[in-house]
Design an enzyme around this catalytic site. Structure first.
Site, PDB file in Angstrom:
ATOM      1  NE  ARG A 234      -3.684  -2.300   2.508  1.00  0.00           N
ATOM      2  CZ  ARG A 234      -3.412  -3.525   2.952  1.00  0.00           C
ATOM      3  NH1 ARG A 234      -2.205  -3.785   3.448  1.00  0.00           N
ATOM      4  NH2 ARG A 234      -4.319  -4.478   2.909  1.00  0.00           N
ATOM      5  CE  LYS A 261      -8.299  -2.152   4.871  1.00  0.00           C
ATOM      6  NZ  LYS A 261      -8.777  -2.103   3.466  1.00  0.00           N
ATOM      7  CG  HIS A 321      -4.713   1.074  -3.033  1.00  0.00           C
ATOM      8  ND1 HIS A 321      -4.231   0.877  -1.757  1.00  0.00           N
ATOM      9  CD2 HIS A 321      -5.613   0.082  -3.256  1.00  0.00           C
ATOM     10  CE1 HIS A 321      -4.820  -0.184  -1.233  1.00  0.00           C
ATOM     11  NE2 HIS A 321      -5.656  -0.678  -2.109  1.00  0.00           N
ATOM     12  NE  ARG A 324      -2.763  -3.387  -1.762  1.00  0.00           N
ATOM     13  CZ  ARG A 324      -2.275  -4.293  -0.915  1.00  0.00           C
ATOM     14  NH1 ARG A 324      -0.954  -4.414  -0.754  1.00  0.00           N
ATOM     15  NH2 ARG A 324      -3.085  -5.058  -0.214  1.00  0.00           N
ATOM     16  CG  HIS A 348      -5.610  -8.927   0.623  1.00  0.00           C
ATOM     17  ND1 HIS A 348      -5.940  -9.098  -0.705  1.00  0.00           N
ATOM     18  CD2 HIS A 348      -5.452  -7.590   0.787  1.00  0.00           C
ATOM     19  CE1 HIS A 348      -5.976  -7.929  -1.302  1.00  0.00           C
ATOM     20  NE2 HIS A 348      -5.686  -7.000  -0.413  1.00  0.00           N
ATOM     21  CE1 TYR A 358       0.100 -24.674   2.367  1.00  0.00           C
ATOM     22  CE2 TYR A 358      -0.787 -22.739   1.250  1.00  0.00           C
ATOM     23  CZ  TYR A 358       0.131 -23.788   1.313  1.00  0.00           C
ATOM     24  OH  TYR A 358       1.067 -23.920   0.330  1.00  0.00           O
TER      25      TYR A 358
END
Length: 388
Positions: A234, A261, A321, A324, A348, A358
């Site tokens: 970001r 974030k 941004h 991304r 994320h 995982y």
């Protein structure tokens, strides 16, 4: 002369509301309880204000209290707020400030703390800030939200959450017995139409040409923009980057949890091209700050508008941004890297519990290969389907 009499009140058994006149009413509950209210209206807003139990407040005193409330309302005094002050119960406005102060240390940055307070002071406090926090009801909250529910849906949803947080605090403090009836409020509001907003992104097919053009001249904005692209991070994370977070020997950048974030530390594997970029940045290092991308103001980071200006100067109507999304589309359409690896590279949070389990490891080495392939693609390498 009122419609109710002391004898008639004693005989009332049927649940309902019975009006005496001039706004004074008697509420008979299902269990036989009886209580007084006075209905008042000021500036187009109607309110019902409690005057106490009929078992303790006789008809004559109820009429006197009702007259006193009407007089206070007329001259601009909120009788409920005055009563709450006497009882030590804060107004909603005071409660907002207290909740903000108590929670501020737990928020990840000062910007979020300021936004939390500003939202409530802009919309909720003018609507019912002078009311006791115990007296804020579903009707008041619904009307406050309705004013911006369709025009500013995202702001309205955040306002709803923040009002509810203050009310829940009041319940926990013993200032009120129950929280807001949110399902009732939600049903009374118009349905919002979802309007997802996506950051304008450059198609990945145009990225190699863009990268060459970006490197034709060197400025702090262009260098930061290249760092955003090569790390898929970001823009705010890049602009706030410090030299202490970089380990160029290990080719890693560790972003602390408070700047992420998701609130979790994120380690970014650096491609050779990214390492070379940060080596070039050493020439721009300033003694008075540890920021890798310092802004024009002493001690301040580069502004987001500087990155936007760099893009506009190149004739592009995309956002920093958005790169991304460019990265994510490239992974999905031009490689056979698994999607969960791309999500990990973008930091994320994955909702699926199986996938999340995982991903407990950082998958650092796998991501290192992915970011190297991405950097090569940015420079025009024909990657095709990249092998896992």
């Amino acid at each position: 002369m009122g419609k109710l009499t002391a004898t008639g009140i004693a005989k009332l058994k049927e649940p309902g509301r019975y009006w005496d006149g001039e706004g004074l009413g008697l509420i008979v509950g299902k269990g036989g309880s009886k209580s007084w209210i006075v209905r008042v209206q000021k500036d187009g807003r109607r309110r019902d204000i409690g005057l106490g139990s009929a078992s303790k407040v006789p008809l004559k005193l109820a009429r006197e209290r009702a007259a006193e409330v009407r007089q206070q309302i007329e001259i601009g005094i909120d009788p409920v707020a005055e009563r709450a002050k006497a009882a030590g119960i804060p107004t909603f406005s005071a409660a907002v400030k207290t909740v903000h102060a108590e929670n501020a240390p737990s928020w990840k940055n000062a910007k979020h703390a300021a936004q939390w307070l500003n939202t409530l002071e802009t919309y909720a406090v003018p609507a019912f800030g002078n009311r006791s926090v115990a007296d804020v009801d579903a009707a008041a909250v619904r009307d406050c939200l309705a004013a911006i529910w369709l025009e500013k849906p995202e702001t309205a949803r955040r306002l709803r959450q923040r009002i509810n947080a203050v009310i829940d605090w009041a319940v926990a403090k013993g200032y009120r017995t129950s929280g807001l009836a949110l399902p009732v409020i939600d049903k009374a509001l118009p349905r919002q139409r979802a309007k997802p907003k996506h950051h304008a992104a450059l198609p990945y097919a145009e990225l190699p040409v863009f990268t060459r053009k970006l490197r034709e001249s060197e400025s702090m904005g262009r260098l930061a923009l290249e760092a955003v692209i090569l790390t898929a991070a970001r823009s705010g994370e890049v602009r706030m980057m410090t030299w202490g977070e970089l380990d160029l020997d290990a080719a890693t950048w560790t972003v602390p949890a408070e700047r992420m974030k998701a609130g979790r530390e994120h380690v970014v594997p650096l491609s050779p091209q990214a390492v070379a970029l940060f080596e070039r940045m050493k020439a721009h290092r300033r003694e008075y700050t540890d920021l890798v991308f310092p802004g024009q103001k002493r001690g301040k980071p580069l502004s987001d508008m500087t990155l936007t200006k760099a893009l506009r100067d190149m004739g592009l109507n995309v956002t920093a941004h958005g790169f991304r999304s460019t990265f994510r589309d490239w992974v999905a359409e031009q490689t056979n890297w698994p999607s969960d690896l791309a999500e990990a590279a973008l930091a994320h949070v994955v909702s699926d519990k199986t996938v999340a389990a995982y991903q407990r490891g950082t998958m650092l080495e796998k991501r290192r290969e992915l970011m190297a392939a991405w950097a090569n693609y940015c420079e025009g390498a024909r990657c095709g389907n990249v092998a896992q």
